[in-house]
Motif scaffolding. Sequence first.
Motif, PDB file in Angstrom:
ATOM      1  N   GLY A  77       7.740 -11.353  -2.604  1.00 30.90           N
ATOM      2  CA  GLY A  77       7.883  -9.909  -2.755  1.00 30.90           C
ATOM      3  C   GLY A  77       7.248  -9.395  -4.028  1.00 30.90           C
ATOM      4  O   GLY A  77       6.183  -9.843  -4.437  1.00 30.90           O
ATOM      5  N   SER A  78       7.944  -8.467  -4.655  1.00 24.57           N
ATOM      6  CA  SER A  78       7.384  -7.886  -5.871  1.00 24.57           C
ATOM      7  C   SER A  78       8.503  -7.358  -6.747  1.00 24.57           C
ATOM      8  O   SER A  78       9.568  -7.961  -6.825  1.00 24.57           O
ATOM      9  N   GLY A  79       8.263  -6.231  -7.356  1.00 26.49           N
ATOM     10  CA  GLY A  79       9.275  -5.646  -8.236  1.00 26.49           C
ATOM     11  C   GLY A  79       8.951  -5.885  -9.694  1.00 26.49           C
ATOM     12  O   GLY A  79       9.830  -5.791 -10.556  1.00 26.49           O
TER      13      GLY A  79
ATOM     14  N   PHE B 161       2.588 -12.843  -3.124  1.00 24.73           N
ATOM     15  CA  PHE B 161       3.248 -11.725  -3.791  1.00 24.73           C
ATOM     16  C   PHE B 161       2.765 -10.443  -3.144  1.00 24.73           C
ATOM     17  O   PHE B 161       1.647 -10.390  -2.624  1.00 24.73           O
ATOM     18  N   GLU B 162       3.595  -9.420  -3.209  1.00 24.62           N
ATOM     19  CA  GLU B 162       3.184  -8.146  -2.642  1.00 24.62           C
ATOM     20  C   GLU B 162       3.447  -7.008  -3.618  1.00 24.62           C
ATOM     21  O   GLU B 162       4.314  -6.175  -3.389  1.00 24.62           O
ATOM     22  N   PRO B 163       2.685  -6.973  -4.696  1.00 24.47           N
ATOM     23  CA  PRO B 163       2.909  -5.943  -5.708  1.00 24.47           C
ATOM     24  C   PRO B 163       2.296  -4.597  -5.327  1.00 24.47           C
ATOM     25  O   PRO B 163       1.237  -4.544  -4.722  1.00 24.47           O
ATOM     26  N   GLY B 164       3.003  -3.546  -5.666  1.00 22.88           N
ATOM     27  CA  GLY B 164       2.452  -2.203  -5.524  1.00 22.88           C
ATOM     28  C   GLY B 164       2.247  -1.639  -6.920  1.00 22.88           C
ATOM     29  O   GLY B 164       1.141  -1.566  -7.456  1.00 22.88           O
ATOM     30  N   LYS B 165       3.392  -1.302  -7.531  1.00 25.67           N
ATOM     31  CA  LYS B 165       3.407  -0.706  -8.868  1.00 25.67           C
ATOM     32  C   LYS B 165       2.572  -1.502  -9.882  1.00 25.67           C
ATOM     33  O   LYS B 165       1.809  -0.930 -10.652  1.00 25.67           O
ATOM     34  N   PHE B 166       2.731  -2.813  -9.870  1.00 29.23           N
ATOM     35  CA  PHE B 166       2.041  -3.639 -10.869  1.00 29.23           C
ATOM     36  C   PHE B 166       0.529  -3.432 -10.815  1.00 29.23           C
ATOM     37  O   PHE B 166      -0.141  -3.401 -11.836  1.00 29.23           O
TER      38      PHE B 166
ATOM     39  N   ALA C 214       1.264   4.765  -8.922  1.00 22.76           N
ATOM     40  CA  ALA C 214       2.144   4.263  -7.867  1.00 22.76           C
ATOM     41  C   ALA C 214       3.229   5.268  -7.509  1.00 22.76           C
ATOM     42  O   ALA C 214       3.891   5.806  -8.400  1.00 22.76           O
ATOM     43  N   TYR C 215       3.421   5.476  -6.226  1.00 22.73           N
ATOM     44  CA  TYR C 215       4.479   6.352  -5.716  1.00 22.73           C
ATOM     45  C   TYR C 215       4.372   7.775  -6.268  1.00 22.73           C
ATOM     46  O   TYR C 215       5.378   8.430  -6.519  1.00 22.73           O
ATOM     47  N   CYS C 216       3.180   8.224  -6.515  1.00 22.46           N
ATOM     48  CA  CYS C 216       2.998   9.592  -6.996  1.00 22.46           C
ATOM     49  C   CYS C 216       2.303  10.389  -5.901  1.00 22.46           C
ATOM     50  O   CYS C 216       2.958  11.088  -5.155  1.00 22.46           O
TER      51      CYS C 216
ATOM     52  N   GLY D 241      13.444  -5.908  -4.984  1.00 20.97           N
ATOM     53  CA  GLY D 241      13.448  -4.541  -5.472  1.00 20.97           C
ATOM     54  C   GLY D 241      12.696  -4.409  -6.765  1.00 20.97           C
ATOM     55  O   GLY D 241      12.224  -5.380  -7.334  1.00 20.97           O
ATOM     56  N   SER D 242      12.572  -3.190  -7.206  1.00 15.10           N
ATOM     57  CA  SER D 242      11.702  -2.914  -8.343  1.00 15.10           C
ATOM     58  C   SER D 242      12.352  -3.260  -9.672  1.00 15.10           C
ATOM     59  O   SER D 242      13.558  -3.422  -9.763  1.00 15.10           O
ATOM     60  N   ASP D 243      11.509  -3.348 -10.652  1.00 12.92           N
ATOM     61  CA  ASP D 243      11.937  -3.451 -12.041  1.00 12.92           C
ATOM     62  C   ASP D 243      12.677  -4.740 -12.393  1.00 12.92           C
ATOM     63  O   ASP D 243      13.837  -4.722 -12.827  1.00 12.92           O
TER      64      ASP D 243
ATOM     65  N   MET E   9       0.792  -1.229   0.000  1.00 13.42           N
ATOM     66  CA  MET E   9       0.000   0.000   0.000  1.00 13.42           C
ATOM     67  C   MET E   9       0.823   1.276   0.000  1.00 13.42           C
ATOM     68  O   MET E   9       0.268   2.350  -0.211  1.00 13.42           O
ATOM     69  N   LYS E  10       2.135   1.197   0.203  1.00 17.94           N
ATOM     70  CA  LYS E  10       2.890   2.442   0.158  1.00 17.94           C
ATOM     71  C   LYS E  10       2.852   3.066  -1.240  1.00 17.94           C
ATOM     72  O   LYS E  10       3.083   4.255  -1.391  1.00 17.94           O
ATOM     73  N   ALA E  11       2.520   2.256  -2.248  1.00 11.68           N
ATOM     74  CA  ALA E  11       2.417   2.783  -3.612  1.00 11.68           C
ATOM     75  C   ALA E  11       1.293   3.814  -3.737  1.00 11.68           C
ATOM     76  O   ALA E  11       1.441   4.827  -4.422  1.00 11.68           O
TER      77      ALA E  11
END
Length: 406
Positions: A216-218, A258-263, A355-357, A184-186, A48-50
């Motif tokens: 995780g995610s990324g 999984f814990e996706p934010g951005k996706f 995400a992250y905006c 980590g991301s990407d 949820m930080k996204a």
Amino acid sequence: MQGKDLLQLAEQFGNPIYVYDAEKIQSQYNRLTKAFSKVDKLRINYAMKALSNVAILQLLREMGSGLDTVSIQEVLLGLHAGYEPEKIFFTPNGVSLEEIEEVAAMGVQINIDNLSILEQFGTKFPNVPVCIRINPHVMAGGNANISVGHIDSKFGISVHQLPHLVRIVENTKMNIVGIHMHTGSDILDIEVFLYAAEILFDVAKNFKNLEFLDFGSGFKVPYKKDDIETDIEELGKKLSKRFNSFCAEYGKELTLIFEPGKFLVSEAGFFLAKVNVVKQTTSTVFAGIDSGFNHLIRPMFYGSQHHIENISHPKGKERFYSVVGYICETDTFANNRKIAEIKEGDILCFRNAGAYCFSMSSNYNSRYKPAEVLWINGEGHLIRAHETFEDLLRNQIPLPIPAASI
Ligand SMILES: *Cc1c(COP(=O)(O)O)cnc(C)c1O
């Protein structure tokens, strides 16, 4: 969502605003669950930080998602949005033992990422189920700021410390129920991810009471046409097969997390801002918008290239622009960017603004944060009002003594 829908929302709700498309969040959620449909017990915990608006949390809860949180305040927001404590994971880094204890007491699944806290927590609360965050030291991401699995990273317990980790668990008799990694991301290369997963499986064999493995995610999402993205379907095929064979070896059906934010939310978001001024200089044409890094910091912070469209005049002849903000520091959103000819008063739309905006926005320059709108079933709903002067003054305490007495 179409440009004309967004333009209408900018008129209706004012700007700058963030708009989120509920349908896109749902389709990303479905895409991920479908890719892993061969795994019996799959769980998605939205990071949820996204994007932490309560309405977005409620929307994801309706879809069946759990939550991944990194602060006790996020846990409180999650509970407020109606998540059961069992559906919330707490994956902080560098927080105090007191905060971890407080969250554990709420019935939230805690995830510990260093040996010092692990030993202290395990000694005090041997019966509380704990997940361990491992650092597999795999360089998965492309951006140094957001790549967290490498050797110098502050995140996780190094796999090289496994003997010490096992000793702490044996001595305290604590209850380890899960192993976690977040590289980590990407993630561009699935093979790298699968390699890190093997390390996680190896670690997991050392613990007998596991209930889940958290990968995780990324996942990387596309920022523009033909951009490379994580091939979720391919990852789903390969990792599901390997996960199921691991469970057979382990002798128990574990849950894959999984814990996706951005996706889940990046592509669902649009940021709309008005052009205040078009300024021709000797070297470029600046389009100065009614916003800045107080609202959208990713281009300056991470070098993110958000696609920008002129939704007021999408058919205009394309020209090169530098899109900049109004902050009294350099705040360039985009350099040398081809955009349909911009007139003052036009609305520009930034893509991948979910995400992250908003979650990284601030009141710098004493500006108000933008409003947020959720688009569901062809209609926009305000989910956060524009701020007012009251918001800037909240918690501020005026000079406590008469100025003349100083
Ligand atoms: C930020 C974070 C995520 C989400 O990462 P995305 O790149 O947005 O998918 C997942 N897990 C943890 C522990 C995080 O800190």
